[in-house]
Design a protein around this motif. Structure first.
Motif, PDB file in Angstrom:
ATOM      1  N   GLN A 281       0.813  -1.218   0.000  1.00 14.39           N
ATOM      2  CA  GLN A 281       0.000   0.000   0.000  1.00 14.39           C
ATOM      3  C   GLN A 281       0.848   1.269   0.000  1.00 14.39           C
ATOM      4  N   GLY A 282       2.177   1.135   0.188  1.00 16.15           N
ATOM      5  CA  GLY A 282       3.056   2.298   0.176  1.00 16.15           C
ATOM      6  C   GLY A 282       4.262   2.110   1.071  1.00 16.15           C
ATOM      7  N   GLU A 283       4.999   3.200   1.251  1.00 14.85           N
ATOM      8  CA  GLU A 283       6.231   3.203   2.041  1.00 14.85           C
ATOM      9  C   GLU A 283       5.914   3.544   3.500  1.00 14.85           C
ATOM     10  N   TYR A 284       6.572   2.844   4.432  1.00 15.86           N
ATOM     11  CA  TYR A 284       6.344   3.062   5.862  1.00 15.86           C
ATOM     12  C   TYR A 284       7.655   2.973   6.614  1.00 15.86           C
TER      13      TYR A 284
ATOM     14  N   GLU B 107      15.607  -9.742  -0.704  1.00 19.21           N
ATOM     15  CA  GLU B 107      15.439  -8.665  -1.682  1.00 19.21           C
ATOM     16  C   GLU B 107      13.976  -8.428  -2.065  1.00 19.21           C
ATOM     17  N   LEU B 108      13.091  -8.579  -1.083  1.00 20.93           N
ATOM     18  CA  LEU B 108      11.670  -8.322  -1.313  1.00 20.93           C
ATOM     19  C   LEU B 108      11.283  -6.902  -0.926  1.00 20.93           C
ATOM     20  N   VAL B 109      12.123  -6.255  -0.098  1.00 18.23           N
ATOM     21  CA  VAL B 109      11.867  -4.868   0.285  1.00 18.23           C
ATOM     22  C   VAL B 109      13.115  -4.031  -0.001  1.00 18.23           C
ATOM     23  N   ILE B 110      12.879  -2.734  -0.174  1.00 17.94           N
ATOM     24  CA  ILE B 110      13.963  -1.772  -0.320  1.00 17.94           C
ATOM     25  C   ILE B 110      13.849  -0.776   0.820  1.00 17.94           C
ATOM     26  N   THR B 111      14.949  -0.132   1.139  1.00 11.42           N
ATOM     27  CA  THR B 111      14.963   0.815   2.254  1.00 11.42           C
ATOM     28  C   THR B 111      15.426   2.180   1.777  1.00 11.42           C
ATOM     29  N   ARG B 112      15.009   3.182   2.557  1.00 10.15           N
ATOM     30  CA  ARG B 112      15.434   4.557   2.338  1.00 10.15           C
ATOM     31  C   ARG B 112      15.594   5.189   3.706  1.00 10.15           C
ATOM     32  N   ARG B 113      16.733   5.858   3.908  1.00 12.65           N
ATOM     33  CA  ARG B 113      16.987   6.506   5.187  1.00 12.65           C
ATOM     34  C   ARG B 113      16.660   7.990   5.066  1.00 12.65           C
ATOM     35  N   ASP B 114      15.960   8.496   6.086  1.00  9.67           N
ATOM     36  CA  ASP B 114      15.665   9.926   6.192  1.00  9.67           C
ATOM     37  C   ASP B 114      15.970  10.321   7.633  1.00  9.67           C
TER      38      ASP B 114
ATOM     39  N   LYS C 183      17.098   9.753  11.107  1.00  7.85           N
ATOM     40  CA  LYS C 183      17.210   8.531  11.908  1.00  7.85           C
ATOM     41  C   LYS C 183      16.199   7.473  11.491  1.00  7.85           C
ATOM     42  N   GLN C 184      15.230   7.844  10.661  1.00  5.28           N
ATOM     43  CA  GLN C 184      14.182   6.912  10.244  1.00  5.28           C
ATOM     44  C   GLN C 184      14.603   6.105   9.026  1.00  5.28           C
ATOM     45  N   ILE C 185      14.255   4.830   9.031  1.00  6.36           N
ATOM     46  CA  ILE C 185      14.441   3.975   7.868  1.00  6.36           C
ATOM     47  C   ILE C 185      13.054   3.636   7.343  1.00  6.36           C
ATOM     48  N   TYR C 186      12.845   3.902   6.081  1.00  8.54           N
ATOM     49  CA  TYR C 186      11.566   3.631   5.436  1.00  8.54           C
ATOM     50  C   TYR C 186      11.690   2.385   4.573  1.00  8.54           C
ATOM     51  N   TYR C 187      10.643   1.593   4.583  1.00  8.27           N
ATOM     52  CA  TYR C 187      10.602   0.353   3.822  1.00  8.27           C
ATOM     53  C   TYR C 187       9.525   0.439   2.749  1.00  8.27           C
ATOM     54  N   ALA C 188       9.811  -0.189   1.616  1.00  9.17           N
ATOM     55  CA  ALA C 188       8.845  -0.283   0.527  1.00  9.17           C
ATOM     56  C   ALA C 188       9.012  -1.646  -0.139  1.00  9.17           C
ATOM     57  N   LEU C 189       7.965  -2.094  -0.766  1.00  7.59           N
ATOM     58  CA  LEU C 189       8.020  -3.345  -1.503  1.00  7.59           C
ATOM     59  C   LEU C 189       8.975  -3.163  -2.671  1.00  7.59           C
TER      60      LEU C 189
END
Length: 108
Positions: free
Chosen positions: A38-41, A68-75, A77-83
């Protein structure tokens, strides 16, 4: 006359499919992937939305990263996950339509 199948390729594809299904065959990981479809969290949002406690959440997100089913993005101190897998997205979409959509608006 039917086309001859390349059994080696078919076995390889079957092995890949089994790997994906094995990873999906865990309720916490399946919940995570359904939510991420449903989106990035960020981790704290996933913890609150799904009720999965931090140690378990981190462990299952680690498995999903390793596979390798999810990707991450750091913002910060937060790490965001997406499919991050088209194969997982396709399977999750079918599962979501068949199982999750039926539960919307229903109370246990």
């Amino acid at each position: 006359m039917p086309e001859k199948l390349d059994l080696d390729k078919l076995r390889g594809a079957a092995s890949q499919a089994c790997g994906l299904l094995k990873t999906l065959a865990n309720p916490d990981r399946l919940l995570l992937l359904c939510q991420l479809s449903q989106g990035e969290y960020c981790v704290s949002e996933l913890e609150e939305l799904l009720g999965i406690r931090q140690p378990t959440l981190s462990q299952q997100l680690g498995v999903l990263r390793d596979e390798e089913l999810v990707i991450t993005r750091r913002d910060g101190k937060q790490i965001y996950y997406a499919l991050g897998s088209d194969d997982a997205r396709a399977v999750i979409q079918v599962l979501y339509q068949r199982y999750c959509a039926k539960t919307k608006g229903k109370r246990a």
